[in-house]
Design a protein around this motif. Structure first.
Motif, PDB file in Angstrom:
ATOM      1  N   ALA A 238      32.529  48.851  26.258  1.00 17.53           N
ATOM      2  CA  ALA A 238      31.541  49.841  25.826  1.00 17.53           C
ATOM      3  C   ALA A 238      30.239  49.179  25.389  1.00 17.53           C
ATOM      4  O   ALA A 238      29.146  49.622  25.755  1.00 17.53           O
ATOM      5  CB  ALA A 238      32.104  50.679  24.681  1.00 17.53           C
ATOM      6  N   ALA A 239      30.343  48.089  24.632  1.00 20.09           N
ATOM      7  CA  ALA A 239      29.143  47.432  24.124  1.00 20.09           C
ATOM      8  C   ALA A 239      28.285  46.857  25.251  1.00 20.09           C
ATOM      9  O   ALA A 239      27.058  46.816  25.146  1.00 20.09           O
ATOM     10  CB  ALA A 239      29.545  46.322  23.156  1.00 20.09           C
ATOM     11  N   LEU A 240      28.933  46.426  26.349  1.00 21.97           N
ATOM     12  CA  LEU A 240      28.207  45.774  27.451  1.00 21.97           C
ATOM     13  C   LEU A 240      27.993  46.700  28.645  1.00 21.97           C
ATOM     14  O   LEU A 240      27.553  46.252  29.704  1.00 21.97           O
ATOM     15  CB  LEU A 240      28.979  44.519  27.900  1.00 21.97           C
ATOM     16  N   ARG A 241      28.276  47.965  28.473  1.00 20.86           N
ATOM     17  CA  ARG A 241      28.241  48.909  29.588  1.00 20.86           C
ATOM     18  C   ARG A 241      26.873  48.945  30.267  1.00 20.86           C
ATOM     19  O   ARG A 241      26.778  49.110  31.494  1.00 20.86           O
ATOM     20  CB  ARG A 241      28.602  50.303  29.074  1.00 20.86           C
ATOM     21  N   GLY A 242      25.815  48.756  29.500  1.00 25.38           N
ATOM     22  CA  GLY A 242      24.484  48.848  30.086  1.00 25.38           C
ATOM     23  C   GLY A 242      24.058  47.636  30.889  1.00 25.38           C
ATOM     24  O   GLY A 242      23.000  47.656  31.537  1.00 25.38           O
ATOM     25  N   LEU A 243      24.856  46.566  30.901  1.00 24.04           N
ATOM     26  CA  LEU A 243      24.436  45.332  31.579  1.00 24.04           C
ATOM     27  C   LEU A 243      24.751  45.338  33.068  1.00 24.04           C
ATOM     28  O   LEU A 243      24.061  44.685  33.854  1.00 24.04           O
ATOM     29  CB  LEU A 243      25.098  44.115  30.922  1.00 24.04           C
ATOM     30  N   HIS A 244      25.818  46.052  33.469  1.00 23.75           N
ATOM     31  CA  HIS A 244      26.195  46.067  34.886  1.00 23.75           C
ATOM     32  C   HIS A 244      27.174  47.224  35.112  1.00 23.75           C
ATOM     33  O   HIS A 244      28.038  47.487  34.268  1.00 23.75           O
ATOM     34  CB  HIS A 244      26.851  44.736  35.285  1.00 23.75           C
ATOM     35  N   PRO A 245      27.098  47.880  36.269  1.00 21.85           N
ATOM     36  CA  PRO A 245      28.006  49.014  36.535  1.00 21.85           C
ATOM     37  C   PRO A 245      29.478  48.622  36.542  1.00 21.85           C
ATOM     38  O   PRO A 245      30.342  49.441  36.190  1.00 21.85           O
ATOM     39  CB  PRO A 245      27.563  49.511  37.919  1.00 21.85           C
ATOM     40  N   GLN A 246      29.783  47.399  36.964  1.00 22.57           N
ATOM     41  CA  GLN A 246      31.182  46.936  37.024  1.00 22.57           C
ATOM     42  C   GLN A 246      31.493  45.948  35.902  1.00 22.57           C
ATOM     43  O   GLN A 246      32.166  44.937  36.108  1.00 22.57           O
ATOM     44  CB  GLN A 246      31.471  46.280  38.377  1.00 22.57           C
ATOM     45  N   VAL A 247      31.025  46.251  34.705  1.00 25.22           N
ATOM     46  CA  VAL A 247      31.177  45.281  33.624  1.00 25.22           C
ATOM     47  C   VAL A 247      32.648  45.012  33.307  1.00 25.22           C
ATOM     48  O   VAL A 247      33.017  43.877  32.951  1.00 25.22           O
ATOM     49  CB  VAL A 247      30.414  45.733  32.365  1.00 25.22           C
ATOM     50  N   GLU A 248      33.531  45.987  33.455  1.00 26.57           N
ATOM     51  CA  GLU A 248      34.948  45.738  33.181  1.00 26.57           C
ATOM     52  C   GLU A 248      35.505  44.697  34.134  1.00 26.57           C
ATOM     53  O   GLU A 248      36.261  43.810  33.724  1.00 26.57           O
ATOM     54  CB  GLU A 248      35.752  47.041  33.273  1.00 26.57           C
ATOM     55  N   SER A 249      35.148  44.781  35.408  1.00 29.13           N
ATOM     56  CA  SER A 249      35.625  43.797  36.384  1.00 29.13           C
ATOM     57  C   SER A 249      35.087  42.408  36.056  1.00 29.13           C
ATOM     58  O   SER A 249      35.795  41.398  36.184  1.00 29.13           O
ATOM     59  CB  SER A 249      35.192  44.201  37.792  1.00 29.13           C
TER      60      SER A 249
END
Length: 291
Positions: A238-249
């Motif tokens: 959630a905190a890094l969601r704005g950095l890249h669309p596939q941040v979870e991957s």
């Protein structure tokens, strides 16, 4: 104690020049020349170095640095009241002390010093962290300085040397430890200062590494840690969601659980995430150019 150089005791200097500490300048004067000498020694062998000192005030640490054999000291002081006292020290050490009145955040010291360069200072509390971040994030690495020996409020010092998992661990620890060896070398009680602050102080010694511990783009690593620790109560996905669309991957590819929180992740994995994010953005940019 004035035996280190034959100059008057600091209390006498302060009284003669009416150098009462100003809160708005973040001033707390360290008057014990035994302690200032210990800080100077913590900076290492200074005999072949120029030393930059920010916020010397009445010159206690300045005297310690010169007495310990510093080749040359550049003292940057914003408070005009302190300049005459510092000039008296300069007269006592001909050719070894340059005093500049001005704001350390605005002055380029490199026109006045010659490598190798070290920085040693009892930093004004109100600009200490800002100065440190600037010294840790130059455009090129290694930096112009070999080491930093700096006094901070103890809580700031603990943030610089903190390890993952605790409340003190954050962006400052990552910035410092990515490119430096960092350790606390001295802790001082409030009563060592005039006026006495409400908190303990500590001296941190940082030695610049020849290259960062792990490869990463400095700008991207800063972007990640800023986002992560600005919302440290959130899970990283959630905190890094704005950095890249596939941040979870990207998190998973870097060995980081998306449900982890910022303070749980060590420096090596933050650097791995920075490399993954840089690569993902480069791939996306290349694809956009081909369209």
């Amino acid at each position: 104690m004035s035996a280190i150089d034959g100059l008057p005791p600091l209390r006498e200097v302060i009284a003669r020049h009416d150098l009462r500490a100003k809160k708005q300048l973040g001033q707390n004067f360290l008057l014990d020349l035994n302690l200032t000498a210990r800080i100077a020694r913590a900076a290492g062998d200074l005999t072949q170095c120029d030393v930059i000192e920010v916020g010397p005030g009445p010159g206690g640490l300045t005297r310690g640095l010169l007495a310990e054999g510093a080749r040359h000291v550049l003292a940057i002081e914003k408070d005009a009241r302190a300049i005459p006292a510092l000039q008296e020290i300069a007269a006592h050490y001909p050719g070894r002390l340059t005093v500049i009145q001005g704001d350390a955040l605005q002055i380029d010291p490199l026109a006045h010093v010659t490598p190798p360069i070290r920085i040693a200072a009892n930093l004004p509390y109100n600009i200490g962290t800002e100065l440190l971040v600037g010294w840790l994030t130059p455009p090129q690495w290694p930096p112009f300085w070999q080491s930093l020996t700096l006094m901070f409020q103890k809580e700031v010092a603990q943030r610089i040397v903190a390890r993952p998992g605790g409340k003190d661990y954050g962006r400052l620890a990552i910035l410092a430890q990515w490119r430096c060896e960092a350790r606390i070398v001295l802790t001082l009680p409030p009563q060592a200062f005039v006026p006495a602050p409400k908190v303990e102080s500590a001296v941190v010694h940082l030695t610049a590494l020849p290259e960062p511990r792990f490869p990463a783009d400095a700008r991207v690593l800063g972007e990640i840690t800023r986002a992560a620790f600005n919302q440290r109560r959130k899970m990283l996905r959630a905190a890094l969601r704005g950095l890249h669309p596939q941040v979870e991957s990207l998190l998973e590819a870097s060995g980081i659980l998306p449900t982890a929180r910022a303070e749980e992740i060590d420096l090596e994995r933050y650097c791995a995430l920075a490399r993954a994010l840089s690569a993902a953005r480069a791939t996306a940019a290349a694809g956009a150019r081909q369209e």
